[in-house]
Scaffold this active site. Sequence first.
Site, PDB file in Angstrom:
ATOM      1  CG  HIS A 186      -4.825  -3.897  -1.445  1.00 47.59           C
ATOM      2  ND1 HIS A 186      -4.177  -2.880  -2.113  1.00 47.59           N
ATOM      3  CD2 HIS A 186      -3.843  -4.778  -1.098  1.00 47.59           C
ATOM      4  CE1 HIS A 186      -2.883  -3.150  -2.163  1.00 47.59           C
ATOM      5  NE2 HIS A 186      -2.655  -4.294  -1.567  1.00 47.59           N
ATOM      6  CD  GLN A 199      -2.801  -7.791  -4.232  1.00 49.71           C
ATOM      7  OE1 GLN A 199      -1.893  -7.160  -3.715  1.00 49.71           O
ATOM      8  NE2 GLN A 199      -2.562  -8.836  -5.015  1.00 49.71           N
ATOM      9  NE  ARG A 218       0.070  -0.488   1.464  1.00 48.49           N
ATOM     10  CZ  ARG A 218       0.477  -1.754   1.267  1.00 48.49           C
ATOM     11  NH1 ARG A 218       1.226  -2.358   2.165  1.00 48.49           N
ATOM     12  NH2 ARG A 218       0.127  -2.380   0.168  1.00 48.49           N
ATOM     13  NE  ARG A 261      -0.617  -4.903  -6.299  1.00 52.61           N
ATOM     14  CZ  ARG A 261      -0.293  -4.434  -5.090  1.00 52.61           C
ATOM     15  NH1 ARG A 261       0.326  -5.194  -4.210  1.00 52.61           N
ATOM     16  NH2 ARG A 261      -0.607  -3.200  -4.725  1.00 52.61           N
ATOM     17  CB  CYS A 300      -2.551  -9.926  -1.752  1.00 56.14           C
ATOM     18  SG  CYS A 300      -2.807 -10.219   0.010  1.00 56.14           S
ATOM     19  CG  ASP A 357      -4.733 -11.134   2.782  1.00 54.91           C
ATOM     20  OD1 ASP A 357      -3.493 -11.215   2.980  1.00 54.91           O
ATOM     21  OD2 ASP A 357      -5.366 -10.054   2.882  1.00 54.91           O
TER      22      ASP A 357
HETATM   23  N1  NVA Z   1      -4.966  -7.896   4.288  1.00 54.73           N
HETATM   24  C1  NVA Z   1      -3.551  -7.615   4.269  1.00 54.73           C
HETATM   25  C2  NVA Z   1      -3.093  -7.333   2.882  1.00 54.73           C
HETATM   26  C3  NVA Z   1      -1.641  -6.997   2.739  1.00 54.73           C
HETATM   27  C4  NVA Z   1      -1.241  -6.673   1.318  1.00 54.73           C
HETATM   28  C5  NVA Z   1      -3.272  -6.455   5.198  1.00 54.73           C
HETATM   29  O1  NVA Z   1      -4.041  -5.483   5.178  1.00 54.73           O
HETATM   30  O2  NVA Z   1      -2.320  -6.516   5.962  1.00 54.73           O
HETATM   31  N1   CP Z   2       0.222  -7.203  -1.721  1.00 52.12           N
HETATM   32  C1   CP Z   2       0.720  -6.047  -1.224  1.00 52.12           C
HETATM   33  O1   CP Z   2       0.062  -5.026  -1.183  1.00 52.12           O
HETATM   34  O2   CP Z   2       2.002  -6.145  -0.786  1.00 52.12           O
HETATM   35  P1   CP Z   2       2.796  -5.014   0.020  1.00 52.12           P
HETATM   36  O3   CP Z   2       2.144  -4.911   1.377  1.00 52.12           O
HETATM   37  O4   CP Z   2       4.195  -5.537   0.096  1.00 52.12           O
HETATM   38  O5   CP Z   2       2.683  -3.724  -0.725  1.00 52.12           O
END
Ligand code: NVA
Ligand code: CP
Length: 313
Positions: free
Chosen positions: A134, A137, A107, A298, A270, A230
């Site tokens: 993602h 997700q 990540r 998840r 998410c 989101d």
């Molecule tokens: N779009 C958000 C998703 C978090 C799971 C981010 O990238 O912060």
């Molecule tokens: N939805 C998601 O990816 O959550 P986290 O950022 O907590 O992993």
Amino acid sequence: PVNLRGRHLLWLKDYKPEEIRYLLNLAVALKAKKRAGIRGNLLAGKNIALIFEKPSTRTRCAFTVACLDEGGHAEYLGKSDIQLGHKEDVKDTARVLGRMFDGIQFRGFKQSVVEELAMYAGVPVWNGLTDSYHPTQALADVMTMQECFGDVKGLKLVYVGDGRNNVANSLMVISSKLGMHYVIAAPKELYPSQELLDECRAEGARHGAIIEVIEDPHEAVRGAQAVYTDVWASMGEEEKLAERIKLLKPYQVNRTLMDLADKEAIFLHCLPAVKGNEVTEEVFESAQSKVFEEAENRLHTIKAVIVATIGNL
Ligand code: NVA
Ligand code: CP
């Protein structure tokens, strides 16, 4: 028969519809297994590395618990634990970890990093979120829709808000594969890239999917089975929040907007959510909201990905 052994999961674009359905079916089976209290050994003897440049609750815990549930070991490597991209370049890190681990989750910021890891690791690399995609997700989101409505083919999923973030992009990719009707409602400034749209529309045409982008959220949600939103500023773009609040105010998912969707419509997010921005507390806590089912899924979908790609099947 579908066989995903040794495969990476970087963006889902390279997965065939039947491969995605295979992962979803496996996730359903693994969920039932977990509910029945059965621990497995599908990952016995397997070690996985979890590289995190950005914070995470769900993704980290899902990879960790998924691995432990099936008898494997997960090693968390946070951003100050390793030298990735600072003192040690990506391809060296990939080659070292690939000799010690059976799979690597990444990540972080750049999609190019997860792709480079995949190129050099020699073991499956899974994208746990980048600025661009993602994919794990999207698997959990579709699983949740499937639990509510059965087959997702033909279902209308409307994503409201920042139409060019990782989550919006991955939902477009998976919708195109599974023949869904995916609509992004966003201001012009936050429309998805034309390149991704063209790609997903071409893929979608082969599987009966419809992909649309429109400005008006009210028009967008009409007849929707799922309304998704989101955060307005993703990780790494916190300084844009003030500007985004101005731009996205009309895109808040509130009672009025939900009432324009199908009567049976569910709300998805998410998580983490900023209540009062992209969604009201009222919708978030309503009976229509399936966000915690989605969060739980998840675990099951990520477990399916690990098991399918490196497991003792
Ligand atoms: N779009 C958000 C998703 C978090 C799971 C981010 O990238 O912060
Ligand atoms: N939805 C998601 O990816 O959550 P986290 O950022 O907590 O992993």
